[in-house]
Design a protein around this motif. Structure first.
Motif, PDB file in Angstrom:
ATOM      1  N   VAL A  48       0.818  -1.209   0.000  1.00 54.41           N
ATOM      2  CA  VAL A  48       0.000   0.000   0.000  1.00 54.41           C
ATOM      3  C   VAL A  48       0.855   1.264   0.000  1.00 54.41           C
ATOM      4  N   ALA A  49       2.076   1.174   0.509  1.00 51.58           N
ATOM      5  CA  ALA A  49       2.948   2.346   0.535  1.00 51.58           C
ATOM      6  C   ALA A  49       4.385   1.898   0.702  1.00 51.58           C
ATOM      7  N   TYR A  59       2.451   5.281  -3.334  1.00 56.70           N
ATOM      8  CA  TYR A  59       1.225   4.790  -2.717  1.00 56.70           C
ATOM      9  C   TYR A  59       0.415   3.985  -3.724  1.00 56.70           C
ATOM     10  N   LYS A  64      -4.195   6.469  -1.786  1.00 56.30           N
ATOM     11  CA  LYS A  64      -3.711   7.831  -2.071  1.00 56.30           C
ATOM     12  C   LYS A  64      -4.640   8.880  -1.483  1.00 56.30           C
ATOM     13  N   THR A  68      -0.441   8.044   4.850  1.00 61.09           N
ATOM     14  CA  THR A  68       0.844   8.717   4.743  1.00 61.09           C
ATOM     15  C   THR A  68       1.921   7.841   5.359  1.00 61.09           C
ATOM     16  N   ILE A  69       2.963   7.579   4.604  1.00 62.11           N
ATOM     17  CA  ILE A  69       4.090   6.808   5.109  1.00 62.11           C
ATOM     18  C   ILE A  69       5.240   7.755   5.423  1.00 62.11           C
ATOM     19  N   LEU A  80       2.881   4.480   9.373  1.00 59.24           N
ATOM     20  CA  LEU A  80       1.794   4.592   8.407  1.00 59.24           C
ATOM     21  C   LEU A  80       0.625   5.266   9.104  1.00 59.24           C
TER      22      LEU A  80
END
Length: 118
Positions: A48-49, A59, A64, A68-69, A80
């Motif tokens: 996912v990221a 992402y 998206k 947020t990574i 994450l």
């Protein structure tokens, strides 16, 4: 001994947020791409990221604008932030590390469960 230990999962209502953490030991953290993977019930694990050593981020389309990574090289942690969670985000989330110039993730955590339910 290489260890990746995830934490921060839990039960949340749709639209809620969670912050996952992964603490890494036993590898040169600064020389590994870090990724978060999601395995929904009955489905394959998918990335996912991911975040590179230069903080280049990718992402999956499904997260998206919501996830947020980030990484802290000094503390050997990757995070994450999962916002606006949806029912389909339910599953086990795994942290993984990929050595530079390697094509696959070599090291994995045990996973942490996110359950999104009304």
């Amino acid at each position: 001994q290489v260890q990746l230990v995830e934490s921060g999962g839990g039960l949340v209502q749709p639209g809620g947020s969670l912050r996952l953490s992964c603490t890494v030991s036993g590898i040169d953290f600064g020389r590994h791409v870090m990724g978060w993977f999601h395995q929904a019930p009955g489905k394959q694990r998918v990335v996912v990221a991911s975040i590179s050593t230069a903080n280049n981020i990718i992402y999956a389309d499904s997260v998206k604008g919501r996830f947020t990574i980030s990484r802290d090289n000094a503390k050997k942690q990757v995070f994450l932030h999962a916002n606006n969670l949806r029912l389909e985000d339910t599953g086990v989330y795994y942290c993984a590390a990929k050595p530079l110039r390697m094509g696959s993730y070599e090291y994995w955590g045990q996973g942490t469960q996110i359950t999104v339910s009304a």
